[in-house]
Enzyme design. Structure first.
Site, mmCIF file in Angstrom:
data_model
loop_
_atom_site.group_PDB
_atom_site.id
_atom_site.type_symbol
_atom_site.label_atom_id
_atom_site.label_comp_id
_atom_site.label_asym_id
_atom_site.label_seq_id
_atom_site.Cartn_x
_atom_site.Cartn_y
_atom_site.Cartn_z
ATOM 1 N N HIS A 2 0.845 -1.205 0.000
ATOM 2 C CA HIS A 2 0.000 0.000 0.000
ATOM 3 C C HIS A 2 0.871 1.242 0.000
ATOM 4 O O HIS A 2 1.942 1.257 0.606
ATOM 5 C CB HIS A 2 -1.010 0.009 1.148
ATOM 6 C CG HIS A 2 -0.411 0.102 2.522
ATOM 7 N ND1 HIS A 2 -0.155 1.300 3.140
ATOM 8 C CD2 HIS A 2 -0.010 -0.862 3.395
ATOM 9 C CE1 HIS A 2 0.348 1.083 4.352
ATOM 10 N NE2 HIS A 2 0.456 -0.230 4.530
ATOM 11 N N ASP A 62 -0.392 4.400 0.732
ATOM 12 C CA ASP A 62 -0.846 5.470 1.632
ATOM 13 C C ASP A 62 -0.176 5.293 2.987
ATOM 14 O O ASP A 62 0.392 4.234 3.291
ATOM 15 C CB ASP A 62 -2.367 5.465 1.766
ATOM 16 C CG ASP A 62 -2.897 4.179 2.389
ATOM 17 O OD1 ASP A 62 -2.345 3.095 2.070
ATOM 18 O OD2 ASP A 62 -3.841 4.232 3.182
ATOM 19 N N ASP A 69 6.219 1.539 6.569
ATOM 20 C CA ASP A 69 4.805 1.141 6.429
ATOM 21 C C ASP A 69 4.113 2.037 5.426
ATOM 22 O O ASP A 69 3.556 3.039 5.767
ATOM 23 C CB ASP A 69 4.125 1.218 7.799
ATOM 24 C CG ASP A 69 2.666 0.827 7.755
ATOM 25 O OD1 ASP A 69 2.244 0.148 6.800
ATOM 26 O OD2 ASP A 69 1.935 1.206 8.682
ATOM 27 N N GLU A 85 -5.145 1.664 2.540
ATOM 28 C CA GLU A 85 -4.951 0.634 3.562
ATOM 29 C C GLU A 85 -5.098 1.192 4.973
ATOM 30 O O GLU A 85 -5.667 0.542 5.849
ATOM 31 C CB GLU A 85 -3.571 -0.015 3.406
ATOM 32 C CG GLU A 85 -3.447 -1.366 4.102
ATOM 33 C CD GLU A 85 -2.985 -1.270 5.553
ATOM 34 O OE1 GLU A 85 -3.099 -2.271 6.271
ATOM 35 O OE2 GLU A 85 -2.521 -0.187 5.994
ATOM 36 N N GLU A 86 -4.614 2.404 5.184
ATOM 37 C CA GLU A 86 -4.688 2.997 6.527
ATOM 38 C C GLU A 86 -6.084 3.529 6.833
ATOM 39 O O GLU A 86 -6.325 4.071 7.916
ATOM 40 C CB GLU A 86 -3.659 4.130 6.668
ATOM 41 C CG GLU A 86 -2.210 3.728 6.393
ATOM 42 C CD GLU A 86 -1.644 2.724 7.392
ATOM 43 O OE1 GLU A 86 -2.363 2.323 8.313
ATOM 44 O OE2 GLU A 86 -0.466 2.336 7.230
ATOM 45 N N HIS A 136 -27.383 16.856 34.596
ATOM 46 C CA HIS A 136 -26.526 17.399 35.648
ATOM 47 C C HIS A 136 -26.612 16.445 36.835
ATOM 48 O O HIS A 136 -27.706 16.140 37.313
ATOM 49 C CB HIS A 136 -27.046 18.790 36.005
ATOM 50 C CG HIS A 136 -26.178 19.545 36.959
ATOM 51 N ND1 HIS A 136 -26.001 19.170 38.257
ATOM 52 C CD2 HIS A 136 -25.440 20.664 36.783
ATOM 53 C CE1 HIS A 136 -25.184 20.036 38.862
ATOM 54 N NE2 HIS A 136 -24.825 20.946 37.975
ATOM 55 N N THR A 181 -19.509 17.505 35.958
ATOM 56 C CA THR A 181 -20.444 16.669 36.709
ATOM 57 C C THR A 181 -21.632 16.278 35.847
ATOM 58 O O THR A 181 -22.775 16.565 36.158
ATOM 59 C CB THR A 181 -20.926 17.420 37.958
ATOM 60 O OG1 THR A 181 -21.412 18.704 37.550
ATOM 61 C CG2 THR A 181 -19.809 17.589 38.953
ATOM 62 N N ARG A 204 -9.976 -10.157 19.714
ATOM 63 C CA ARG A 204 -9.028 -10.694 18.728
ATOM 64 C C ARG A 204 -9.322 -12.181 18.599
ATOM 65 O O ARG A 204 -9.302 -12.903 19.599
ATOM 66 C CB ARG A 204 -7.589 -10.466 19.205
ATOM 67 C CG ARG A 204 -7.200 -9.009 19.298
ATOM 68 C CD ARG A 204 -6.960 -8.417 17.926
ATOM 69 N NE ARG A 204 -6.898 -6.956 17.963
ATOM 70 C CZ ARG A 204 -6.641 -6.207 16.902
ATOM 71 N NH1 ARG A 204 -6.433 -6.761 15.717
ATOM 72 N NH2 ARG A 204 -6.618 -4.904 16.988
#
Lengths: 476, 476
Positions: free
Chosen positions: A97, A99, A131, A165-166, A227, A329, A342
């Site tokens: 790739h 890019d 890369d 690719e990225e 709130h 808050t 994964r």
């Protein structure tokens, strides 16, 4: 032919190759940044011209357009090319790739990220150096060196270089599937050089990748953020439900708590056990990468098995809650928890998604909350594991021995390179991952680099791989 | 004197008052935005001039400077003023703030936020209309009307108007403490008009506020964010530890799980129980405010008790984790969980902080993680509860009856107005919260408004309060 002559030519030309790498690192082909889309397209055009110059026939494929924040952007071209069509030779398809990841000097780079700079240790620093511009260029340099030596290339080449690719490889899969029996017809094997050595000195061949299933868990409560002074104590707070559910996904020892998931993991064979011996990796490597001693497992085998061949579940963060420095808050109305699993052989994404959804809805019911849970799988990529005994790997291993005088590590990766599986499925051919860069190249990080040694020896490796491919018997 | 004549004068002048409110809403006194610091100071100067015009003697107090992103900004002045020093009269100290929250048309306002605009329902829309420019101006209008009628004011007035309330009241506490026995000497009681009615039609007197203790819980693991593909399964992930700890703070029914905290809550008395009867509030009001039916408690008493007199714990979010839309497979290196506890009498902040820290460290030890936990209390504000039987409240209640022909609701608030406690502690005098605005005014939100009715009747209420203060016996 003697590879020695080829190797000498590469050494002799190395400054030319570095200079050429500098030229393309300067092209800011950041696919994820709309303002650099035209640079990304320019980089694709650079490759088309370079391939033409080298005598390849090229095909520019337009994947279409992309909508980004209401703008319609053209997708950068997928660059296809063919070099040689001798039916007596094997044909290898090379993927890469062109890019790169975003990079700003202000992010902490020591040098301008788009000006390739060599430091005293021979590190070639620049975005995309490793890369994946270094490898992409490397293939072309290996080809050019053959031509300059007047040597016939012993294999036919097909190239497939993408520019997204990225950014999710948008549009690529459809093109691969479409061209599988057309432009890619006759391909015998595939080689991808877009990952890294396990260590810093010893090359590897990579035969497995984990998949990933990415989930979004939305808890909807009030119509808008509240709130906490006014509503705290009176309303089912979506954040409370969310952290309860998130805490039930994985324990602090990394054990996945979703029932049924571990049952799908392929059992560990005796043979596979042996591949974990003698690798260029130690506990100190993990600790060095972590910058901390917060490892779960003490020995190398356990570490690498949990990286490569066991699933893991990571909690990435929460969208829609307070995330800035300081204090606020707020009761977030609709926080969305992000987590991913994964995956490894033999996990099936559809089953994993169902197990996760069923479990979370069952756990949510126990909370007795009036809020509304929605779990979606954002994307699922299957794991990949190839056979390291295939002749494509044999050729790769012999090429490593030719250039580095050692046997390569046989590795997997914990992350995903989805295109690997796409090629394997669409072409039904073996895919070899043959990295150029070292483990410390810092792809996606600041001060990305490729060592001059890796770049130059990598070009030799690619050339040697062509020759070993030509020589290897397909029934070996 | 007959208040009737005063009320008629207010009605007759109402368009002048609205026009004057429009004039000051146009001054962009956004204390939180450095580019509007000079506007904020300008607003302080407007008040100084107006007070002088009304015959008050003024004192401009400079709280000093503030560092914001490396810039040094002057803090807007605290405007002090004295009107009348008759020792035979009571002296009431009026507090208000002249700064406002940020506002941009693009945030979703229907009108320009800094152009006060009246709609068909008589809503005066504009940033600060209700919070707190309407009330601040209201006090001055009530005074002016007396002068125009040639009527002597029956009380002495002291004013304290600050310009940093929306930005932490920086510098104010020190000034109040310093002036307690100097400029504020002789003050008999304090009145603050900076909160809201419980409903939309019936005024209230507010006698209690919850405090807040805000905590940061940091889990430090690796030196930098990690890629979950490479490291998932091999490292103790800080996010995993964090959500486990966050899930142990509060359950989905809002019950605080930190041992010892509920023991500190003041017991509910018979007398207090009765104050929860007949309030202008119903389950539908809560549901309307939520835009959802996700209440924990079904009946009004339980709802309001859990808002006002019981503590609550809210999880606000996580700093340092992935928070954007989309997917990112990061293992955050150092996520920081943010949560706060709304505190009530008789909880002591120092003890609460200790209980929280001890509990979290004990729970963390159970996780067997190699990461590092750090818990800090970012700030702690004590709860406040006054006696609604005090003559200051009696005067306030009678004033409400004069203007609105009904008894006011007796309320608390779930949130904090820290200056209340500062005045009470520094001056040792009773503080009454006497709001002008209605529950739906949208302070801090888009399309903030004050109803014309609330604004005009509020001015009458303030005038009536002066007279009832003068009349009420301090031993009543």
């Amino acid at each position: 032919m003697s590879l020695e002559q080829f190797f000498q030519a590469i050494d002799a030309n190395q400054d030319i190759y570095v200079q050429r790498l500098k030229e393309i690192v300067a092209i800011k082909s950041v696919s994820g940044e709309p303002e650099h889309r035209s640079d990304t397209i320019l980089m694709g055009e650079w490759l088309l011209a370079e391939l033409e110059r080298l005598g390849a026939t090229t095909k520019r494929v337009e994947p279409g357009v992309q909508k980004v924040n209401g703008r319609t952007l053209p997708l950068p071209p997928v660059v296809l090319a063919t070099y040689g069509e001798d039916p007596a030779k094997k044909t290898v398809l090379i993927y890469g790739h062109y890019d790169v990841q975003p990079a700003l000097k202000e992010d902490g780079w020591n040098t301008d990220p788009f000006t390739l700079t060599e430091d005293a240790e021979g590190r070639l620093l620049g975005r995309g150096a490793s890369d994946d511009k270094g490898p992409v260029l490397g293939w072309l340099c290996a080809l050019e060196a053959h031509q300059q030596l007047g040597r016939d290339l012993p294999v036919n080449l097909k190239f497939c270089f993408e520019g997204m690719e990225e950014s999710g490889s948008e549009g690529l899969d459809a093109i691969i599937v479409r061209e599988a029996h057309d432009y890619f017809r006759g391909v015998d094997c595939v080689c991808i050089s877009d990952n890294y050595w396990l260590g810093k000195t010893k090359p590897c061949l990579t035969y497995g990748l984990r998949g990933v299933s990415y989930f979004m868990m939305s808890i909807k409560g009030p119509a808008a953020d509240l709130h906490s002074g006014v509503f705290g104590g009176t309303v089912h707070e979506p954040m409370t439900d969310l952290v309860h559910l998130m805490s039930r996904l994985v324990d602090p020892q990394g054990r996945i708590l979703v029932p049924g998931i571990m049952d799908q993991v392929a059992p560990l064979t005796e043979e596979e056990q042996h591949t974990y011996e003698g690798l260029e990796f130690g506990l100190s490597d993990l600790r060095g990468a972590l910058g901390a001693n917060t490892e779960i497992h003490a020995n190398v085998k356990d570490i690498l098995m949990h990286r490569w061949r066991y699933p893991s579940l990571s909690l990435h963060g929460i969208e829609g809650a307070f995330y800035a420095p300081g204090s606020k808050t707020v009761i977030p109305a609709n926080p969305i928890g992000k987590f991913s699993i994964r995956t490894v052989p033999n996990m099936e994404p559809a089953q994993i998604t169902q197990l996760v959804k069923d479990y979370l809805h069952a756990e949510f019911a126990k909370l007795n909350s009036k809020n509304v849970l929605e779990v979606t799988c954002d994307h699922e990529g299957r794991p990949w594991a190839s056979s390291p005994d295939h002749w494509n790997f044999v050729a790769g291993a012999r090429a490593v021995e030719q250039v580095f005088q050692c046997k390569p590590d046989l590795t997997r990766e914990g992350g995903s390179i989805p295109v690997t599986l796409t090629f394997q499925d669409a072409l039904q051919k073996n895919v070899l991952l043959l990295p150029m860069g070292a483990c410390d190249d810092g792809a996606h990080s600041i001060n990305e680099k490729v060592d001059r040694r890796n770049f130059i020896e990598g070009i030799k490796l690619y050339g040697a791989y062509f020759h070993e491919l030509a020589r290897v018997k397909t029934n070996e």
